[in-house]
Design a protein around this motif. Structure first.
Motif, PDB file in Angstrom:
ATOM      1  N   ASN A 256      24.630 -79.740  77.813  1.00 12.89           N
ATOM      2  CA  ASN A 256      25.738 -78.779  77.177  1.00 12.89           C
ATOM      3  C   ASN A 256      26.498 -78.231  78.402  1.00 12.89           C
ATOM      4  O   ASN A 256      26.353 -77.402  79.233  1.00 12.89           O
ATOM      5  CB  ASN A 256      25.210 -77.341  76.562  1.00 12.89           C
ATOM      6  CG  ASN A 256      26.388 -76.489  75.687  1.00 12.89           C
ATOM      7  OD1 ASN A 256      27.235 -76.935  75.755  1.00 12.89           O
ATOM      8  ND2 ASN A 256      25.907 -75.332  75.241  1.00 12.89           N
ATOM      9  N   GLY A 270      25.214 -71.446  72.921  1.00 14.46           N
ATOM     10  CA  GLY A 270      24.413 -72.437  73.516  1.00 14.46           C
ATOM     11  C   GLY A 270      22.942 -72.138  73.538  1.00 14.46           C
ATOM     12  O   GLY A 270      22.151 -72.905  73.205  1.00 14.46           O
ATOM     13  N   HIS A 273      21.653 -71.851  69.820  1.00 20.24           N
ATOM     14  CA  HIS A 273      21.358 -73.199  69.617  1.00 20.24           C
ATOM     15  C   HIS A 273      20.129 -73.912  69.859  1.00 20.24           C
ATOM     16  O   HIS A 273      19.407 -74.417  69.379  1.00 20.24           O
ATOM     17  CB  HIS A 273      22.563 -74.098  69.621  1.00 20.24           C
ATOM     18  CG  HIS A 273      22.704 -75.366  69.041  1.00 20.24           C
ATOM     19  ND1 HIS A 273      23.818 -76.043  68.989  1.00 20.24           N
ATOM     20  CD2 HIS A 273      21.747 -76.198  68.131  1.00 20.24           C
ATOM     21  CE1 HIS A 273      23.424 -77.369  68.271  1.00 20.24           C
ATOM     22  NE2 HIS A 273      22.297 -77.143  67.707  1.00 20.24           N
ATOM     23  N   CYS A 274      19.882 -73.788  71.191  1.00 17.79           N
ATOM     24  CA  CYS A 274      18.640 -74.292  71.954  1.00 17.79           C
ATOM     25  C   CYS A 274      17.501 -73.572  71.212  1.00 17.79           C
ATOM     26  O   CYS A 274      16.426 -74.203  71.149  1.00 17.79           O
ATOM     27  CB  CYS A 274      18.583 -73.730  73.512  1.00 17.79           C
ATOM     28  SG  CYS A 274      17.232 -74.506  74.335  1.00 17.79           S
ATOM     29  N   PRO A 285      20.478 -78.512  72.435  1.00 12.70           N
ATOM     30  CA  PRO A 285      21.050 -78.439  73.725  1.00 12.70           C
ATOM     31  C   PRO A 285      20.362 -77.820  74.727  1.00 12.70           C
ATOM     32  O   PRO A 285      20.564 -76.644  75.342  1.00 12.70           O
ATOM     33  CB  PRO A 285      22.505 -77.586  73.499  1.00 12.70           C
ATOM     34  CG  PRO A 285      22.212 -76.739  72.602  1.00 12.70           C
ATOM     35  CD  PRO A 285      21.362 -77.206  71.706  1.00 12.70           C
ATOM     36  N   MET A 288      21.778 -76.927  79.975  1.00  9.51           N
ATOM     37  CA  MET A 288      23.058 -76.053  80.150  1.00  9.51           C
ATOM     38  C   MET A 288      23.417 -76.290  81.429  1.00  9.51           C
ATOM     39  O   MET A 288      23.082 -75.835  82.509  1.00  9.51           O
ATOM     40  CB  MET A 288      23.129 -74.752  79.829  1.00  9.51           C
ATOM     41  CG  MET A 288      24.232 -73.897  79.855  1.00  9.51           C
ATOM     42  SD  MET A 288      24.009 -72.149  79.401  1.00  9.51           S
ATOM     43  CE  MET A 288      23.908 -72.314  77.459  1.00  9.51           C
ATOM     44  N   TYR A 413      27.159 -81.703  74.339  1.00  9.10           N
ATOM     45  CA  TYR A 413      27.755 -80.733  73.890  1.00  9.10           C
ATOM     46  C   TYR A 413      28.862 -80.387  74.723  1.00  9.10           C
ATOM     47  O   TYR A 413      28.518 -80.488  76.270  1.00  9.10           O
ATOM     48  CB  TYR A 413      27.097 -79.512  73.641  1.00  9.10           C
ATOM     49  CG  TYR A 413      26.155 -79.859  72.645  1.00  9.10           C
ATOM     50  CD1 TYR A 413      26.419 -79.255  71.127  1.00  9.10           C
ATOM     51  CD2 TYR A 413      24.893 -80.218  72.918  1.00  9.10           C
ATOM     52  CE1 TYR A 413      25.276 -79.380  70.317  1.00  9.10           C
ATOM     53  CE2 TYR A 413      23.899 -80.529  71.792  1.00  9.10           C
ATOM     54  CZ  TYR A 413      24.331 -80.206  70.506  1.00  9.10           C
ATOM     55  OH  TYR A 413      23.151 -80.377  69.289  1.00  9.10           O
ATOM     56  N   GLN A 415      32.235 -77.450  76.168  1.00 11.22           N
ATOM     57  CA  GLN A 415      33.013 -76.120  75.664  1.00 11.22           C
ATOM     58  C   GLN A 415      33.922 -76.193  76.942  1.00 11.22           C
ATOM     59  O   GLN A 415      33.727 -75.911  78.143  1.00 11.22           O
ATOM     60  CB  GLN A 415      31.917 -75.065  76.101  1.00 11.22           C
ATOM     61  CG  GLN A 415      30.662 -75.257  75.306  1.00 11.22           C
ATOM     62  CD  GLN A 415      30.430 -75.517  74.009  1.00 11.22           C
ATOM     63  OE1 GLN A 415      31.271 -75.161  73.207  1.00 11.22           O
ATOM     64  NE2 GLN A 415      29.311 -76.503  73.704  1.00 11.22           N
TER      65      GLN A 415
END
Length: 478
Positions: A256, A270, A273-274, A285, A288, A413, A415
């Motif tokens: 991510n 994030g 979601h993880c 994800p 990070m 992912y 951002q």
């Protein structure tokens, strides 16, 4: 105790040829909650024979008839929503709200998208301009074996069963023995929807047993498997002698990439979601990568988000995470957390052991590591638990290099508020899917990866194509 020993073969619930009981464990209590049977070769052979006998009629059915069958399935699936959610929550520990909305909902979503895709599908169409009489036909592969995992039961069952039905295939489903109850309900749904006998068959079993029997069976033309990369390799080898088509949707280690110009919710989004589904998602994800100027703030937000993540019984309503699937998975996650500490990652939230208020069940503390580097085990191995690893980067080039430094390639992912950057880097990330700025994939978009994540493409028209052979025809009468 729930007792579900029978298999669904040729439109009937039948007893196993030989008794082989298997206890299904409730991961929230560590106690048995159900008993099923594991099949043997005779059960697998009977299911394959039923599918083979049903193939000519189902293959010849008009596509509209097959679509109508799936529309009936969708209706009954909706009627059994609460039964399905309760089964999933019990068998694999999904909190009941997650089971109702996301776990059951994933199946409903895929069924609808497949119906839409099938209505627009051109089963026979011209090759193209300038090639008069040249036609392309999509025809069913034949009898298919479907092997599905425990972490998103209906997501994976519907991604395989529904397109196989629409393509005109007949099938044998082997769901995970860890979470079979939802698939048994799904078989009841297909029966109630009036699917012709033999089109769909279900035999419970483990990978070494029924899984291998389907992979090596001479009358099975294709295996569609979702699960671990290790098991995917074994299935590919087992299927080689019969030259089956093998489609694999395997593990992942998603990166991510968060740039300094990302929206303010990017980090928290994030982390959540993880941790969703207790981290038991192949597309989670889990790595990070944060632009250095935003790194310290990101670590703090990740810590706060992890500490705010509640862990509780799947029976309770609310937004929390539940247990992981079993003791083997719990022990693996604990070992990897210990390894992260030993290798020098900075533990900023969570850590080894259960949450303090839980002394039974396979519950894992939501865990965040910072100051990771690409060589660490937790940055390379799929943990399949609520564990996030964070590291800084200094340039786009470094971020892409780290993101792609994995044998996996399922979902990455990104951002950033810079649209040109997003588009540019999306093409450089090595994965089957790239999701940016929190936007989900479009309805009917394909799900699948590259490398050690397998190369299946499930969902929408691509999912239907997976179960078809392409036939080239010349001299077609105009």
């Amino acid at each position: 105790m729930i007792e579900k020993r029978n298999f669904y073969i040729d439109g009937e619930w039948v007893a196993p040829k030989a008794a082989q009981d298997y206890e299904v464990i409730d991961p929230s209590t560590e106690d048995p909650c159900a008993v099923i049977s594991l099949g043997d070769q005779a059960d697998t052979d009977a299911a394959v024979a039923a599918a083979k006998a049903a193939l000519p009629g189902w293959k010849a059915a008009d596509p509209a008839e097959r679509i109508a069958a799936v529309e009936r399935i969708a209706k009954v699936y909706a009627e059994r929503a609460e039964d399905m959610a309760q089964a999933i929550s019990l068998e694999m520990g999904a909190p009941i709200d997650l089971a109702r909305k996301n776990q059951w909902g994933a199946g409903a979503y895929h069924i609808k998208n497949f119906i839409d895709a099938a209505k627009a599908f051109e089963w026979v169409h011209p090759l193209g301009d300038g090639t008069p009489g040249a036609m392309i036909a999509y025809e069913p592969v034949g009898v298919v074996g479907l092997i599905t995992p425990w972490n998103w039961p209906m997501n994976q069952v519907t991604l395989k069963v529904i397109p196989a039905i629409l393509a005109g295939c007949t099938m044998v489903l082997k769901p995970s023995e860890e979470a079979p109850l939802s698939s048994l309900i799904f078989a009841e749904i297909l029966d109630a929807a009036g699917l012709p006998k033999g089109v769909f068959n279900l035999v419970n079993g483990d990978g070494a047993g029924v899984g291998t029997q389907l992979s090596t069976h001479p009358d099975v033309e294709m295996i569609s498997f979702t699960g671990s990369t290790r098991a995917g390799r074994a299935i590919s080898k087992a299927a080689a002698d019969t030259l089956k088509r093998v489609t694999l949707e395997l593990g992942g280690k998603g990166a991510n990439l968060i740039f300094a110009d990302a929206d303010e919710d990017a980090v928290a989004r994030g982390v959540k979601h993880c941790f969703q589904n207790s981290g038991q998602s192949c597309n989670a994800p889990t790595r990070m990568l944060v632009e250095r100027s935003a790194y310290d703030r990101a670590v703090e937000v990740a810590r706060q988000t992890a500490e705010a993540t509640q862990v509780a019984s799947p029976r309770e309503e609310g937004k929390h995470i539940g247990p992981v699937i079993n003791k083997a998975q719990f022990d693996k996650i604990q070992g990897l957390i210990e390894t992260g500490i030993a290798e020098g990652a900075k533990l900023v939230a969570g850590g080894p052991g259960r949450p303090e208020h839980l002394n039974r069940g396979f519950y894992v503390r939501p865990t965040v590591f910072a100051d990771c580097d690409p060589s660490m085990t937790i940055m390379n191995e799929e943990i399949f638990g609520p564990v996030l690893s964070i590291m800084p980067f200094d340039s786009e080039e470094q971020a892409i290099e780290v993101a792609n430094a994995t044998p996996y390639g399922l979902t990455n992912y990104l951002q950033s508020g810079d649209g040109a950057r997003r588009n540019r880097l999306a093409r450089q990330l090595r994965s089957g899917m790239v999701e940016m700025n929190g936007q989900d994939r479009g309805a009917g978009a394909p799900f699948g990866g590259v490398g050690s994540s397998g190369r299946a493409r499930e969902g929408g028209r691509w999912g239907i194509e997976e179960f078809c052979d392409v036939k080239s025809i010349s001299g077609w009468a105009e």
